[in-house]
Design an enzyme around this catalytic site. Structure first.
Site, PDB file in Angstrom:
ATOM      1  N   GLY A  12       0.644  -1.371   0.129  1.00  0.00           N
ATOM      2  CA  GLY A  12      -0.041  -0.021  -0.046  1.00  0.00           C
ATOM      3  C   GLY A  12       0.682   1.202  -0.072  1.00  0.00           C
ATOM      4  O   GLY A  12       1.824   1.215   0.195  1.00  0.00           O
ATOM      5  N   VAL A  14       1.151   3.565   2.370  1.00  0.00           N
ATOM      6  CA  VAL A  14       1.939   3.783   3.647  1.00  0.00           C
ATOM      7  C   VAL A  14       2.860   2.649   3.841  1.00  0.00           C
ATOM      8  O   VAL A  14       4.213   3.026   4.114  1.00  0.00           O
ATOM      9  CB  VAL A  14       1.036   3.778   4.611  1.00  0.00           C
ATOM     10  CG1 VAL A  14       1.769   3.927   6.268  1.00  0.00           C
ATOM     11  CG2 VAL A  14      -0.037   5.085   4.638  1.00  0.00           C
ATOM     12  N   ARG A  39      -3.912 -11.847  -1.792  1.00  0.00           N
ATOM     13  CA  ARG A  39      -3.876 -11.388  -3.386  1.00  0.00           C
ATOM     14  C   ARG A  39      -2.383 -10.964  -3.818  1.00  0.00           C
ATOM     15  O   ARG A  39      -1.964 -10.995  -4.952  1.00  0.00           O
ATOM     16  CB  ARG A  39      -4.652  -9.922  -3.369  1.00  0.00           C
ATOM     17  CG  ARG A  39      -6.155 -10.511  -3.153  1.00  0.00           C
ATOM     18  CD  ARG A  39      -6.770  -8.757  -3.423  1.00  0.00           C
ATOM     19  NE  ARG A  39      -6.465  -7.809  -2.493  1.00  0.00           N
ATOM     20  CZ  ARG A  39      -7.086  -7.825  -1.071  1.00  0.00           C
ATOM     21  NH1 ARG A  39      -8.147  -8.395  -1.025  1.00  0.00           N
ATOM     22  NH2 ARG A  39      -6.940  -6.891  -0.464  1.00  0.00           N
ATOM     23  N   SER A  40      -1.478 -10.395  -2.867  1.00  0.00           N
ATOM     24  CA  SER A  40      -0.414  -9.862  -3.277  1.00  0.00           C
ATOM     25  C   SER A  40       1.091 -11.070  -2.827  1.00  0.00           C
ATOM     26  O   SER A  40       2.245 -10.629  -3.175  1.00  0.00           O
ATOM     27  CB  SER A  40       0.030  -8.718  -2.305  1.00  0.00           C
ATOM     28  OG  SER A  40      -0.859  -7.644  -2.547  1.00  0.00           O
ATOM     29  N   CYS A 130      -3.210  11.515   9.862  1.00  0.00           N
ATOM     30  CA  CYS A 130      -2.079  12.123   8.894  1.00  0.00           C
ATOM     31  C   CYS A 130      -2.506  13.663   9.247  1.00  0.00           C
ATOM     32  O   CYS A 130      -1.449  14.197   9.516  1.00  0.00           O
ATOM     33  CB  CYS A 130      -2.327  12.093   7.631  1.00  0.00           C
ATOM     34  SG  CYS A 130      -3.694  11.501   6.979  1.00  0.00           S
ATOM     35  N   HIS A 242      -0.471  16.851   2.521  1.00  0.00           N
ATOM     36  CA  HIS A 242      -1.759  17.620   3.176  1.00  0.00           C
ATOM     37  C   HIS A 242      -1.234  19.173   3.577  1.00  0.00           C
ATOM     38  O   HIS A 242      -0.075  19.390   4.148  1.00  0.00           O
ATOM     39  CB  HIS A 242      -2.270  17.275   4.342  1.00  0.00           C
ATOM     40  CG  HIS A 242      -2.897  15.612   4.310  1.00  0.00           C
ATOM     41  ND1 HIS A 242      -3.165  15.147   3.083  1.00  0.00           N
ATOM     42  CD2 HIS A 242      -3.198  14.665   5.026  1.00  0.00           C
ATOM     43  CE1 HIS A 242      -3.839  13.901   3.031  1.00  0.00           C
ATOM     44  NE2 HIS A 242      -3.942  13.775   4.431  1.00  0.00           N
ATOM     45  N   ASN A 315       1.990  13.657   3.919  1.00  0.00           N
ATOM     46  CA  ASN A 315       0.874  12.953   4.810  1.00  0.00           C
ATOM     47  C   ASN A 315       1.494  11.472   4.711  1.00  0.00           C
ATOM     48  O   ASN A 315       1.027  10.563   5.680  1.00  0.00           O
ATOM     49  CB  ASN A 315      -0.549  12.842   4.245  1.00  0.00           C
ATOM     50  CG  ASN A 315      -0.534  12.328   2.804  1.00  0.00           C
ATOM     51  OD1 ASN A 315      -0.119  12.980   1.929  1.00  0.00           O
ATOM     52  ND2 ASN A 315      -1.116  11.412   2.423  1.00  0.00           N
TER      53      ASN A 315
HETATM   54  N1  LIG Z   1      -2.297   7.449   3.412  1.00  0.00           N
HETATM   55  C1  LIG Z   1      -2.271   8.007   4.383  1.00  0.00           C
HETATM   56  O1  LIG Z   1      -1.903   9.350   4.498  1.00  0.00           O
HETATM   57  C2  LIG Z   1      -2.466   7.698   5.895  1.00  0.00           C
HETATM   58  C3  LIG Z   1      -2.192   8.181   7.011  1.00  0.00           C
HETATM   59  C4  LIG Z   1      -2.522   7.686   8.313  1.00  0.00           C
HETATM   60  C5  LIG Z   1      -2.918   6.566   8.417  1.00  0.00           C
HETATM   61  N2  LIG Z   1      -3.133   5.868   7.312  1.00  0.00           N
HETATM   62  C6  LIG Z   1      -3.722   4.452   7.583  1.00  0.00           C
HETATM   63  O2  LIG Z   1      -2.852   3.514   7.155  1.00  0.00           O
HETATM   64  C7  LIG Z   1      -3.723   2.496   6.512  1.00  0.00           C
HETATM   65  C8  LIG Z   1      -3.242   2.024   5.167  1.00  0.00           C
HETATM   66  O3  LIG Z   1      -3.280   3.029   4.243  1.00  0.00           O
HETATM   67  P1  LIG Z   1      -2.803   3.332   2.905  1.00  0.00           P
HETATM   68  O4  LIG Z   1      -3.064   4.410   2.441  1.00  0.00           O
HETATM   69  O5  LIG Z   1      -1.343   2.419   2.816  1.00  0.00           O
HETATM   70  O6  LIG Z   1      -3.725   2.179   2.215  1.00  0.00           O
HETATM   71  P2  LIG Z   1      -3.698   1.330   0.720  1.00  0.00           P
HETATM   72  O7  LIG Z   1      -2.753   1.947  -0.122  1.00  0.00           O
HETATM   73  O8  LIG Z   1      -4.945   1.027   0.271  1.00  0.00           O
HETATM   74  O9  LIG Z   1      -3.036  -0.199   1.052  1.00  0.00           O
HETATM   75  C9  LIG Z   1      -3.604  -1.118   2.040  1.00  0.00           C
HETATM   76  C10 LIG Z   1      -2.674  -2.222   2.395  1.00  0.00           C
HETATM   77  O10 LIG Z   1      -3.283  -2.844   3.255  1.00  0.00           O
HETATM   78  C11 LIG Z   1      -3.241  -4.315   2.717  1.00  0.00           C
HETATM   79  N3  LIG Z   1      -4.381  -5.149   2.917  1.00  0.00           N
HETATM   80  C12 LIG Z   1      -5.707  -4.829   2.829  1.00  0.00           C
HETATM   81  N4  LIG Z   1      -6.350  -5.735   3.406  1.00  0.00           N
HETATM   82  C13 LIG Z   1      -5.665  -6.648   3.908  1.00  0.00           C
HETATM   83  C14 LIG Z   1      -5.643  -8.216   4.469  1.00  0.00           C
HETATM   84  N5  LIG Z   1      -7.088  -8.662   4.715  1.00  0.00           N
HETATM   85  N6  LIG Z   1      -4.549  -8.746   4.915  1.00  0.00           N
HETATM   86  C15 LIG Z   1      -3.366  -8.201   5.017  1.00  0.00           C
HETATM   87  N7  LIG Z   1      -3.071  -6.889   4.170  1.00  0.00           N
HETATM   88  C16 LIG Z   1      -4.361  -6.296   3.716  1.00  0.00           C
HETATM   89  C17 LIG Z   1      -3.040  -4.302   1.249  1.00  0.00           C
HETATM   90  O11 LIG Z   1      -2.693  -5.234   0.774  1.00  0.00           O
HETATM   91  P3  LIG Z   1      -3.045  -5.505  -0.850  1.00  0.00           P
HETATM   92  O12 LIG Z   1      -2.378  -4.719  -1.885  1.00  0.00           O
HETATM   93  O13 LIG Z   1      -2.610  -7.113  -0.821  1.00  0.00           O
HETATM   94  O14 LIG Z   1      -4.482  -5.461  -0.950  1.00  0.00           O
HETATM   95  C18 LIG Z   1      -2.363  -2.885   1.061  1.00  0.00           C
HETATM   96  O15 LIG Z   1      -1.200  -3.417   1.319  1.00  0.00           O
HETATM   97  C19 LIG Z   1      -5.144   2.648   6.792  1.00  0.00           C
HETATM   98  O16 LIG Z   1      -5.595   2.160   8.150  1.00  0.00           O
HETATM   99  C20 LIG Z   1      -5.046   4.112   6.599  1.00  0.00           C
HETATM  100  O17 LIG Z   1      -6.049   4.752   7.206  1.00  0.00           O
HETATM  101  C21 LIG Z   1      -2.801   6.329   6.115  1.00  0.00           C
END
Ligand SMILES: NC(=O)c1ccc[n+]([C@@H]2O[C@H](COP(=O)([O-])OP(=O)(O)OC[C@H]3O[C@@H](n4cnc5c(N)ncnc54)[C@H](OP(=O)(O)O)[C@@H]3O)[C@@H](O)[C@H]2O)c1
Length: 344
Positions: A12, A14, A39-40, A130, A242, A315
Protein backbone atom coordinates in the site's frame (compact mmCIF):
# COMPACT_ATOMS: atom_id res chain seq x y z
CA UNK A 1 21.99 -7.79 17.19
CA UNK A 2 19.38 -6.01 15.06
CA UNK A 3 15.59 -6.27 15.10
CA UNK A 4 13.26 -8.39 13.03
CA UNK A 5 10.66 -6.07 11.52
CA UNK A 6 7.40 -6.97 9.79
CA UNK A 7 5.61 -4.43 7.58
CA UNK A 8 1.92 -5.32 7.19
CA UNK A 9 0.29 -3.53 4.23
CA UNK A 10 3.62 -3.46 2.39
CA UNK A 11 1.99 -3.09 -1.05
CA UNK A 12 0.00 0.00 0.00
CA UNK A 13 0.87 3.71 -0.04
CA UNK A 14 1.98 3.81 3.57
CA UNK A 15 3.63 0.36 3.60
CA UNK A 16 5.82 1.17 0.58
CA UNK A 17 6.83 4.44 2.20
CA UNK A 18 7.69 2.53 5.39
CA UNK A 19 10.04 0.25 3.47
CA UNK A 20 11.69 3.28 1.82
CA UNK A 21 12.16 5.07 5.14
CA UNK A 22 13.49 1.97 6.94
CA UNK A 23 16.14 1.71 4.20
CA UNK A 24 16.88 5.47 4.09
CA UNK A 25 17.41 5.73 7.85
CA UNK A 26 19.49 2.52 8.04
CA UNK A 27 17.06 1.23 10.64
CA UNK A 28 18.81 -1.41 12.79
CA UNK A 29 16.95 -4.36 11.25
CA UNK A 30 18.39 -7.85 10.82
CA UNK A 31 15.42 -8.82 8.71
CA UNK A 32 12.47 -6.98 7.17
CA UNK A 33 9.44 -9.00 6.07
CA UNK A 34 6.84 -7.54 3.71
CA UNK A 35 3.28 -8.74 4.33
CA UNK A 36 -0.06 -8.00 2.65
CA UNK A 37 -3.23 -9.84 1.70
CA UNK A 38 -3.23 -13.20 -0.11
CA UNK A 39 -3.88 -11.26 -3.35
CA UNK A 40 -0.33 -9.89 -3.19
CA UNK A 41 1.53 -13.08 -2.25
CA UNK A 42 4.75 -13.22 -4.32
CA UNK A 43 4.54 -9.59 -5.51
CA UNK A 44 7.89 -7.80 -5.29
CA UNK A 45 8.29 -4.52 -3.38
CA UNK A 46 11.40 -2.32 -3.18
CA UNK A 47 13.47 -2.15 -0.03
CA UNK A 48 16.50 0.09 -0.57
CA UNK A 49 18.61 -1.55 -3.29
CA UNK A 50 16.81 -4.87 -2.83
CA UNK A 51 13.38 -6.25 -3.49
CA UNK A 52 11.30 -8.26 -1.04
CA UNK A 53 8.75 -10.91 -1.98
CA UNK A 54 5.45 -10.19 -0.28
CA UNK A 55 4.09 -12.90 2.02
CA UNK A 56 0.46 -13.40 3.02
CA UNK A 57 -0.42 -12.08 6.47
CA UNK A 58 -2.73 -14.96 7.34
CA UNK A 59 0.01 -17.61 6.90
CA UNK A 60 2.71 -15.75 8.77
CA UNK A 61 4.25 -16.81 12.10
CA UNK A 62 5.11 -13.69 14.14
CA UNK A 63 7.00 -15.48 16.91
CA UNK A 64 10.41 -14.28 15.62
CA UNK A 65 9.29 -10.67 15.03
CA UNK A 66 10.31 -7.80 17.35
CA UNK A 67 8.46 -4.90 15.72
CA UNK A 68 5.40 -4.92 13.49
CA UNK A 69 4.54 -1.79 11.49
CA UNK A 70 0.84 -2.14 10.55
CA UNK A 71 -0.82 -0.18 7.73
CA UNK A 72 -3.54 -2.44 6.40
CA UNK A 73 -6.66 -0.63 7.62
CA UNK A 74 -8.76 -0.77 10.78
CA UNK A 75 -10.48 -4.14 10.29
CA UNK A 76 -7.20 -5.99 9.68
CA UNK A 77 -5.62 -4.23 12.66
CA UNK A 78 -8.53 -5.04 14.99
CA UNK A 79 -8.18 -8.72 14.14
CA UNK A 80 -4.41 -9.01 13.92
CA UNK A 81 -2.72 -6.49 16.24
CA UNK A 82 -3.69 -8.31 19.49
CA UNK A 83 -2.55 -11.67 18.02
CA UNK A 84 0.77 -10.17 16.86
CA UNK A 85 1.31 -8.49 20.25
CA UNK A 86 0.52 -11.79 21.98
CA UNK A 87 3.26 -13.42 19.86
CA UNK A 88 5.71 -10.96 21.48
CA UNK A 89 6.10 -8.21 18.85
CA UNK A 90 5.39 -4.54 19.56
CA UNK A 91 2.77 -3.32 17.08
CA UNK A 92 2.81 0.26 15.75
CA UNK A 93 -0.51 0.73 13.99
CA UNK A 94 -1.47 3.36 11.41
CA UNK A 95 -5.21 2.76 11.35
CA UNK A 96 -7.74 4.42 13.63
CA UNK A 97 -8.60 1.07 15.28
CA UNK A 98 -6.75 1.72 18.57
CA UNK A 99 -6.18 5.48 18.73
CA UNK A 100 -9.04 6.28 21.10
CA UNK A 101 -8.47 3.38 23.49
CA UNK A 102 -7.24 4.74 26.85
CA UNK A 103 -4.92 1.73 27.25
CA UNK A 104 -3.10 2.47 23.98
CA UNK A 105 -0.61 5.33 23.65
CA UNK A 106 -1.12 7.65 20.66
CA UNK A 107 2.29 9.07 19.87
CA UNK A 108 3.93 11.85 17.88
CA UNK A 109 7.54 11.70 19.08
CA UNK A 110 8.17 15.48 18.86
CA UNK A 111 5.13 16.07 21.09
CA UNK A 112 4.48 13.28 23.61
CA UNK A 113 7.30 10.71 23.37
CA UNK A 114 7.15 10.14 27.15
CA UNK A 115 3.66 8.63 26.88
CA UNK A 116 5.15 5.71 24.93
CA UNK A 117 5.77 3.61 28.07
CA UNK A 118 2.03 2.91 28.12
CA UNK A 119 2.61 0.39 25.30
CA UNK A 120 3.41 -2.28 27.89
CA UNK A 121 -0.28 -2.78 28.73
CA UNK A 122 -1.34 -4.10 25.32
CA UNK A 123 1.82 -4.21 23.19
CA UNK A 124 0.24 -1.77 20.70
CA UNK A 125 1.09 1.87 19.93
CA UNK A 126 -1.17 3.98 17.71
CA UNK A 127 -0.07 6.44 15.05
CA UNK A 128 -2.37 9.45 14.63
CA UNK A 129 -4.38 10.53 11.64
CA UNK A 130 -2.20 12.22 9.02
CA UNK A 131 -3.83 15.66 9.48
CA UNK A 132 -3.39 15.54 13.24
CA UNK A 133 0.29 14.54 13.12
CA UNK A 134 1.49 17.60 11.22
CA UNK A 135 -0.85 19.90 13.14
CA UNK A 136 0.40 18.91 16.60
CA UNK A 137 4.06 19.12 15.53
CA UNK A 138 3.43 22.79 14.68
CA UNK A 139 1.17 23.53 17.68
CA UNK A 140 3.27 21.98 20.46
CA UNK A 141 6.11 24.58 20.61
CA UNK A 142 3.60 27.45 20.46
CA UNK A 143 1.44 25.83 23.16
CA UNK A 144 4.50 25.55 25.42
CA UNK A 145 5.11 29.31 25.05
CA UNK A 146 1.64 30.90 25.12
CA UNK A 147 -0.93 28.13 25.93
CA UNK A 148 -3.43 27.45 23.16
CA UNK A 149 -7.11 27.99 23.99
CA UNK A 150 -8.76 27.34 20.64
CA UNK A 151 -7.81 26.20 17.13
CA UNK A 152 -9.79 26.56 13.89
CA UNK A 153 -8.27 24.41 11.15
CA UNK A 154 -9.25 23.91 7.51
CA UNK A 155 -7.49 21.07 5.77
CA UNK A 156 -6.62 20.57 2.11
CA UNK A 157 -5.98 16.82 2.06
CA UNK A 158 -4.36 14.95 -0.81
CA UNK A 159 -5.92 11.85 -2.34
CA UNK A 160 -3.06 9.58 -1.17
CA UNK A 161 -4.61 9.87 2.29
CA UNK A 162 -7.38 7.61 0.99
CA UNK A 163 -5.02 4.88 -0.27
CA UNK A 164 -3.57 3.88 -3.61
CA UNK A 165 -6.96 3.28 -5.27
CA UNK A 166 -7.82 6.93 -4.61
CA UNK A 167 -4.61 8.10 -6.31
CA UNK A 168 -5.48 5.95 -9.33
CA UNK A 169 -8.95 7.55 -9.39
CA UNK A 170 -7.56 11.11 -9.50
CA UNK A 171 -5.15 10.09 -12.27
CA UNK A 172 -7.83 8.34 -14.35
CA UNK A 173 -10.37 11.16 -13.90
CA UNK A 174 -7.83 13.87 -14.78
CA UNK A 175 -7.03 11.99 -18.00
CA UNK A 176 -10.74 11.49 -18.72
CA UNK A 177 -11.36 15.25 -18.50
CA UNK A 178 -8.99 15.82 -21.42
CA UNK A 179 -10.12 12.83 -23.49
CA UNK A 180 -13.79 13.74 -22.83
CA UNK A 181 -14.45 10.26 -21.39
CA UNK A 182 -17.21 9.67 -18.87
CA UNK A 183 -16.26 10.11 -15.20
CA UNK A 184 -17.82 7.75 -12.65
CA UNK A 185 -16.65 8.37 -9.06
CA UNK A 186 -15.85 5.16 -7.14
CA UNK A 187 -13.63 5.84 -4.16
CA UNK A 188 -14.87 9.42 -3.75
CA UNK A 189 -18.50 10.56 -3.53
CA UNK A 190 -18.09 13.11 -6.34
CA UNK A 191 -15.62 13.83 -9.11
CA UNK A 192 -12.26 14.76 -7.56
CA UNK A 193 -10.37 15.84 -10.71
CA UNK A 194 -10.37 19.68 -10.97
CA UNK A 195 -12.73 19.76 -8.00
CA UNK A 196 -12.64 19.48 -4.19
CA UNK A 197 -14.86 17.60 -1.76
CA UNK A 198 -15.72 18.90 1.75
CA UNK A 199 -16.27 15.41 3.12
CA UNK A 200 -13.75 12.84 4.43
CA UNK A 201 -14.89 9.68 6.28
CA UNK A 202 -18.46 9.23 7.53
CA UNK A 203 -20.84 11.89 8.85
CA UNK A 204 -21.40 12.13 12.61
CA UNK A 205 -24.66 13.09 14.33
CA UNK A 206 -23.62 16.71 14.90
CA UNK A 207 -22.92 17.30 11.18
CA UNK A 208 -19.15 17.03 11.40
CA UNK A 209 -17.32 14.21 9.65
CA UNK A 210 -15.34 11.52 11.45
CA UNK A 211 -12.12 12.93 9.97
CA UNK A 212 -12.92 16.27 11.65
CA UNK A 213 -13.82 14.50 14.90
CA UNK A 214 -10.50 12.59 14.78
CA UNK A 215 -8.56 15.87 14.68
CA UNK A 216 -10.39 17.11 17.79
CA UNK A 217 -10.02 13.94 19.85
CA UNK A 218 -6.46 13.16 18.78
CA UNK A 219 -5.18 16.71 19.42
CA UNK A 220 -6.62 16.50 22.93
CA UNK A 221 -5.07 13.06 23.57
CA UNK A 222 -1.63 13.92 22.19
CA UNK A 223 -1.22 17.57 23.16
CA UNK A 224 -3.70 18.83 25.77
CA UNK A 225 -7.32 17.88 26.62
CA UNK A 226 -8.08 21.56 27.37
CA UNK A 227 -7.54 22.72 23.77
CA UNK A 228 -10.78 23.46 21.89
CA UNK A 229 -10.61 22.67 18.18
CA UNK A 230 -12.91 22.79 15.19
CA UNK A 231 -11.88 21.36 11.82
CA UNK A 232 -13.24 21.40 8.29
CA UNK A 233 -11.58 18.61 6.32
CA UNK A 234 -11.53 18.91 2.54
CA UNK A 235 -10.19 16.47 -0.08
CA UNK A 236 -8.35 18.27 -2.88
CA UNK A 237 -6.98 17.06 -6.25
CA UNK A 238 -3.38 16.86 -5.04
CA UNK A 239 -1.62 13.47 -5.08
CA UNK A 240 0.58 13.74 -1.98
CA UNK A 241 0.94 16.09 1.04
CA UNK A 242 -1.71 17.71 3.16
CA UNK A 243 -2.00 21.46 3.75
CA UNK A 244 -3.75 23.19 6.64
CA UNK A 245 -4.86 26.78 7.24
CA UNK A 246 -4.62 27.09 11.03
CA UNK A 247 -6.02 29.87 13.22
CA UNK A 248 -5.01 29.82 16.89
CA UNK A 249 -6.15 31.74 19.97
CA UNK A 250 -3.71 31.78 22.87
CA UNK A 251 -4.09 32.55 26.56
CA UNK A 252 -1.03 34.81 26.57
CA UNK A 253 0.25 37.29 23.95
CA UNK A 254 2.58 36.00 21.24
CA UNK A 255 3.73 37.94 18.18
CA UNK A 256 4.21 36.52 14.70
CA UNK A 257 7.94 37.21 15.04
CA UNK A 258 8.14 35.25 18.31
CA UNK A 259 6.16 32.37 16.79
CA UNK A 260 8.50 32.31 13.79
CA UNK A 261 11.57 32.12 16.08
CA UNK A 262 10.04 29.38 18.25
CA UNK A 263 9.04 27.29 15.23
CA UNK A 264 12.47 27.75 13.61
CA UNK A 265 14.00 25.96 16.59
CA UNK A 266 11.28 23.36 17.08
CA UNK A 267 11.86 19.64 16.35
CA UNK A 268 10.36 18.47 13.06
CA UNK A 269 9.43 22.04 11.95
CA UNK A 270 10.86 24.04 9.06
CA UNK A 271 9.79 27.67 8.63
CA UNK A 272 9.65 29.03 5.07
CA UNK A 273 7.96 32.39 5.41
CA UNK A 274 9.40 35.09 3.16
CA UNK A 275 6.23 37.21 2.75
CA UNK A 276 6.82 37.59 -0.98
CA UNK A 277 5.58 35.73 -4.07
CA UNK A 278 6.70 32.10 -3.74
CA UNK A 279 7.99 32.61 -0.18
CA UNK A 280 5.85 29.79 1.23
CA UNK A 281 5.64 26.00 0.84
CA UNK A 282 3.12 24.14 -1.32
CA UNK A 283 2.22 20.43 -1.09
CA UNK A 284 4.20 19.65 -4.23
CA UNK A 285 7.40 20.86 -2.57
CA UNK A 286 6.75 19.05 0.73
CA UNK A 287 6.35 15.67 -0.97
CA UNK A 288 9.13 13.20 -0.18
CA UNK A 289 10.34 15.40 2.70
CA UNK A 290 10.30 14.69 6.43
CA UNK A 291 9.61 18.18 7.81
CA UNK A 292 6.39 19.88 8.77
CA UNK A 293 6.65 23.16 6.83
CA UNK A 294 5.20 26.35 8.27
CA UNK A 295 4.54 29.46 6.19
CA UNK A 296 2.31 32.57 6.22
CA UNK A 297 2.72 33.16 9.99
CA UNK A 298 0.78 36.33 10.88
CA UNK A 299 -1.11 37.94 13.73
CA UNK A 300 -4.91 37.76 13.75
CA UNK A 301 -6.20 41.05 15.12
CA UNK A 302 -9.85 39.86 15.13
CA UNK A 303 -9.30 37.95 18.41
CA UNK A 304 -7.16 38.47 21.50
CA UNK A 305 -3.75 36.78 21.15
CA UNK A 306 -4.50 35.32 17.72
CA UNK A 307 -2.18 33.89 15.07
CA UNK A 308 -2.78 32.31 11.66
CA UNK A 309 -0.42 30.08 9.71
CA UNK A 310 -0.13 27.60 6.84
CA UNK A 311 1.15 24.10 7.64
CA UNK A 312 2.16 21.56 4.97
CA UNK A 313 3.61 18.05 5.27
CA UNK A 314 3.91 14.79 3.35
CA UNK A 315 0.95 12.77 4.68
CA UNK A 316 2.56 9.45 3.74
CA UNK A 317 5.72 10.34 5.67
CA UNK A 318 5.12 12.48 8.81
CA UNK A 319 1.42 11.68 8.57
CA UNK A 320 2.01 7.93 8.60
CA UNK A 321 5.19 5.97 7.76
CA UNK A 322 7.85 8.33 9.12
CA UNK A 323 5.99 8.91 12.38
CA UNK A 324 5.61 5.15 12.87
CA UNK A 325 9.32 4.59 12.33
CA UNK A 326 10.20 7.49 14.65
CA UNK A 327 8.06 5.74 17.29
CA UNK A 328 10.07 2.54 16.72
CA UNK A 329 13.29 4.56 17.10
CA UNK A 330 12.06 5.96 20.44
CA UNK A 331 11.44 2.38 21.65
CA UNK A 332 14.97 1.40 20.64
CA UNK A 333 16.79 4.55 21.81
CA UNK A 334 15.08 4.42 25.20
CA UNK A 335 15.85 0.70 25.43
CA UNK A 336 12.17 -0.12 25.85
CA UNK A 337 12.48 -3.16 23.58
CA UNK A 338 15.21 -5.67 22.99
CA UNK A 339 15.70 -7.94 20.01
CA UNK A 340 14.54 -11.50 20.67
CA UNK A 341 17.24 -14.12 21.04
CA UNK A 342 17.40 -16.08 17.81
CA UNK A 343 19.16 -19.32 17.02
CA UNK A 344 22.36 -18.69 15.00
N1 LIG B 1 -2.39 7.32 3.48
C1 LIG B 1 -2.26 8.10 4.55
O1 LIG B 1 -1.94 9.31 4.47
C2 LIG B 1 -2.47 7.53 5.89
C3 LIG B 1 -2.11 8.28 6.99
C4 LIG B 1 -2.31 7.77 8.25
C5 LIG B 1 -2.86 6.52 8.37
N2 LIG B 1 -3.21 5.79 7.28
C6 LIG B 1 -3.78 4.47 7.48
O2 LIG B 1 -2.86 3.48 7.05
C7 LIG B 1 -3.56 2.35 6.57
C8 LIG B 1 -3.12 2.02 5.16
O3 LIG B 1 -3.33 3.13 4.31
P1 LIG B 1 -2.78 3.16 2.81
O4 LIG B 1 -3.01 4.55 2.36
O5 LIG B 1 -1.43 2.57 2.70
O6 LIG B 1 -3.83 2.16 2.07
P2 LIG B 1 -3.66 1.33 0.70
O7 LIG B 1 -2.73 2.04 -0.22
O8 LIG B 1 -5.04 1.06 0.23
O9 LIG B 1 -2.96 -0.05 1.15
C9 LIG B 1 -3.61 -0.97 1.97
C10 LIG B 1 -2.67 -2.09 2.33
O10 LIG B 1 -3.32 -2.98 3.22
C11 LIG B 1 -3.21 -4.31 2.70
N3 LIG B 1 -4.37 -5.13 3.08
C12 LIG B 1 -5.67 -4.92 2.80
N4 LIG B 1 -6.43 -5.94 3.28
C13 LIG B 1 -5.57 -6.81 3.86
C14 LIG B 1 -5.74 -8.06 4.51
N5 LIG B 1 -6.94 -8.62 4.68
N6 LIG B 1 -4.64 -8.70 4.98
C15 LIG B 1 -3.42 -8.15 4.83
N7 LIG B 1 -3.19 -6.97 4.20
C16 LIG B 1 -4.26 -6.31 3.73
C17 LIG B 1 -3.16 -4.12 1.22
O11 LIG B 1 -2.65 -5.29 0.62
P3 LIG B 1 -3.09 -5.76 -0.87
O12 LIG B 1 -2.30 -4.89 -1.82
O13 LIG B 1 -2.69 -7.18 -0.88
O14 LIG B 1 -4.56 -5.53 -0.96
C18 LIG B 1 -2.23 -2.92 1.13
O15 LIG B 1 -0.89 -3.35 1.30
C19 LIG B 1 -5.05 2.71 6.68
O16 LIG B 1 -5.53 2.22 7.92
C20 LIG B 1 -5.05 4.22 6.69
O17 LIG B 1 -6.16 4.75 7.34
C21 LIG B 1 -3.01 6.26 6.04
Amino acid sequence: MGYNVAVVGATGNVGREMLDILAERSFPADEVVALASRRSQGVEVSFGDHTLKVKALDHFDFSGVDLCLMSAGGAVSKEWSPKIAAAGAVVIDNSSAWRYDSDIPLIVPEVNADAITGFRKRGIIANPNCSTAQLVVALKPLHDRATIKRVVVDTYQSVSGAGKAAMDELFAQSKAVFTLDEITPKKFTKRIAFNLIPHIDVFMEDGSTREEWKMVVETKKILDPKIKLIATCVRVPVFISHSEAVNIEFERPITAEEARDILRNAPGCLVIDAREPGGYVTPYEATGEDATYISRIREDATVENGLSMWVVSDNLRKGAALNAIQIAEVLINRKLITAKQRAA
